[in-house]
Enzyme design. Structure first.
Site, PDB file in Angstrom:
ATOM      1  CD  GLU A   9      -1.896  -2.161   1.433  1.00  0.00           C
ATOM      2  OE1 GLU A   9      -0.728  -2.669   1.474  1.00  0.00           O
ATOM      3  OE2 GLU A   9      -2.968  -3.162   1.296  1.00  0.00           O
ATOM      4  CG  HIS A  54       5.525   0.129  -3.423  1.00  0.00           C
ATOM      5  ND1 HIS A  54       5.490  -1.145  -2.863  1.00  0.00           N
ATOM      6  CD2 HIS A  54       6.978   0.578  -3.668  1.00  0.00           C
ATOM      7  CE1 HIS A  54       6.877  -1.240  -2.566  1.00  0.00           C
ATOM      8  NE2 HIS A  54       7.738  -0.262  -3.010  1.00  0.00           N
ATOM      9  N   GLY A 113       8.432   8.169  -0.798  1.00  0.00           N
ATOM     10  CA  GLY A 113       7.899   7.789   0.860  1.00  0.00           C
ATOM     11  C   GLY A 113       8.748   8.396   1.841  1.00  0.00           C
ATOM     12  CE  LYS A 127       9.928   1.497   6.078  1.00  0.00           C
ATOM     13  NZ  LYS A 127      10.702   0.874   4.903  1.00  0.00           N
ATOM     14  CB  SER A 157       9.036  -2.556   4.741  1.00  0.00           C
ATOM     15  OG  SER A 157      10.148  -2.975   4.293  1.00  0.00           O
ATOM     16  CB  SER A 158       9.469  -5.171  -0.412  1.00  0.00           C
ATOM     17  OG  SER A 158       8.710  -3.945  -0.951  1.00  0.00           O
ATOM     18  NE  ARG A 159      15.569  -4.957   2.554  1.00  0.00           N
ATOM     19  CZ  ARG A 159      16.001  -4.050   1.898  1.00  0.00           C
ATOM     20  NH1 ARG A 159      15.417  -2.843   1.870  1.00  0.00           N
ATOM     21  NH2 ARG A 159      17.014  -4.010   0.862  1.00  0.00           N
TER      22      ARG A 159
HETATM   23  P1  AMP Z   1      11.224   0.766  -2.626  1.00  0.00           P
HETATM   24  O1  AMP Z   1      10.283  -0.167  -3.851  1.00  0.00           O
HETATM   25  O2  AMP Z   1      11.325  -0.133  -1.317  1.00  0.00           O
HETATM   26  O3  AMP Z   1      12.385   1.149  -3.171  1.00  0.00           O
HETATM   27  O4  AMP Z   1      10.333   2.030  -2.532  1.00  0.00           O
HETATM   28  C1  AMP Z   1       9.627   2.566  -3.301  1.00  0.00           C
HETATM   29  C2  AMP Z   1       9.334   3.875  -2.821  1.00  0.00           C
HETATM   30  O5  AMP Z   1       8.043   3.522  -1.792  1.00  0.00           O
HETATM   31  C3  AMP Z   1      10.104   4.805  -2.101  1.00  0.00           C
HETATM   32  O6  AMP Z   1       9.929   6.172  -2.274  1.00  0.00           O
HETATM   33  C4  AMP Z   1       9.895   4.418  -0.662  1.00  0.00           C
HETATM   34  O7  AMP Z   1      10.076   5.389   0.426  1.00  0.00           O
HETATM   35  C5  AMP Z   1       8.270   4.143  -0.936  1.00  0.00           C
HETATM   36  N1  AMP Z   1       7.520   3.305   0.365  1.00  0.00           N
HETATM   37  C6  AMP Z   1       8.176   2.285   0.957  1.00  0.00           C
HETATM   38  N2  AMP Z   1       7.428   1.939   1.832  1.00  0.00           N
HETATM   39  C7  AMP Z   1       6.542   2.716   2.208  1.00  0.00           C
HETATM   40  C8  AMP Z   1       5.303   3.003   3.042  1.00  0.00           C
HETATM   41  N3  AMP Z   1       5.173   2.021   3.912  1.00  0.00           N
HETATM   42  N4  AMP Z   1       4.414   3.984   2.901  1.00  0.00           N
HETATM   43  C9  AMP Z   1       4.948   5.005   2.225  1.00  0.00           C
HETATM   44  N5  AMP Z   1       5.910   4.978   1.078  1.00  0.00           N
HETATM   45  C10 AMP Z   1       6.816   3.870   1.169  1.00  0.00           C
END
Ligand code: AMP
Length: 281
Positions: free
Chosen positions: A26, A28, A138, A140, A176-178
């Site tokens: 959510e 993303h 994000g 985050k 988080s994806s993790r």
């Molecule tokens: P990532 O795929 O982890 O590189 O994240 C892609 C984008 O999604 C980045 O700008 C992150 O900061 C954002 N993002 C990741 N987790 C969250 C979250 N829980 N809430 C809002 N944005 C997020």
């Protein structure tokens, strides 16, 4: 991609861009919705960027699910899902590198010293390919937002940076994806990241201004309530990410905890009155 972007530019259409590493949640989707709302065209990239993972980090195991991501992008009416291969992004050995020289000795950069160099390189390339008017990140990953602000300013990208609120699960765990790496016990313990940050915020709201008192309190909570290893608990100015002794401006309090298979991060942006600030532009 380039041909398509050129056409859009000729038509005077605005482009909102959301860079990601996929495995959508959510968090993303909230960025995608905003990009869609605020621009003529919304472009999302999925690229697990090898340059931002150090040897021994989770590049190979990073969760991926192309089919599901494509379905979600479609459902969210994303105009283009850009999924370049590593070979396409880095066809030959690079002849130059980018190095982040500010904000690179704090928070995540301390344990991942080359991480943000990799982030700015891939974003510099993606910004040139996609030529977005607005980019969505994000909060985050607040340090990332601050570093990208530096990238946009230093390299004169005509792009507006928008940092959007952290999306959380019901009990407060930042999406988080993790999170898929956590077992049930760790998932319970991970709730204390947000809870400890909220305790810090309460302390600031009730008048505490000593940064050391606040970080100590957060560390105590994390040590008592989780089996994870604390990577950092830091209180810094935002967006400069400078050390703070006494709080009298916008600050970030950020934590990172290493669990068995996942290193989790979370943060709150807090103003001098002790109020949480959710977005940054
Ligand atoms: P990532 O795929 O982890 O590189 O994240 C892609 C984008 O999604 C980045 O700008 C992150 O900061 C954002 N993002 C990741 N987790 C969250 C979250 N829980 N809430 C809002 N944005 C997020």
């Amino acid at each position: 991609m380039k041909e398509y972007v050129t056409k859009l530019k000729q038509q005077g259409q605005t482009i909102g861009f959301v860079p990601t590493m996929g495995f959508f949640h959510e968090g993303h989707l909230s960025l995608m919705q905003k990009a869609k709302e605020e621009n003529d065209v919304a472009i999302v990239s999925i690229f697990v960027n090898p340059l931002q993972f150090a040897p021994g980090e989770d590049y190979d195991e990073y969760p991926r699910d192309e089919e599901r991501d494509q379905r979600l992008a479609k459902e969210n009416q994303i105009d283009v899902l850009f999924q370049p291969s590593v070979q396409e992004m880095y066809p030959k050995e690079m002849t130059l590198s980018l190095q982040v020289v500010k904000r690179n000795d704090v928070l995540c950069a301390r344990s991942r010293p080359t991480h943000f160099d990799g982030v700015v390189m891939v974003l510099a390339k993606l910004f040139n390919i996609i030529e977005p008017d607005q980019v969505y990140f994000g909060m985050k990953d607040a340090q990332q937002v601050a570093v990208v602000k530096g990238l946009i300013t230093d390299l004169n990208y005509p792009i507006k940076l928008i940092g959007l609120p952290t999306i959380r699960e019901e009990k407060g765990l930042a999406k988080s994806s993790r999170n898929v790496y956590l077992n049930d016990e760790e998932k319970e313990e991970a709730l204390w990241l947000y809870r400890s940050l909220k305790e810090a915020q309460k302390k600031i709201a009730s008048g505490e201004r000593d940064a050391t008192v606040i970080t100590k309190e957060v560390k105590n909570i994390l040590e008592q309530q989780t089996s994870g290893i604390i990577d950092y608990v830091e209180l810094l100015t935002f967006p400069a990410l400078k050390p703070v002794e006494t709080i009298h401006s916008l600050i970030i309090i950020a934590v990172a905890v290493k669990f068995r298979r996942a290193r989790l991060i979370d943060n709150l942006l807090i103003n001098e009155k002790g109020e949480i600030i959710h977005t940054y532009m």
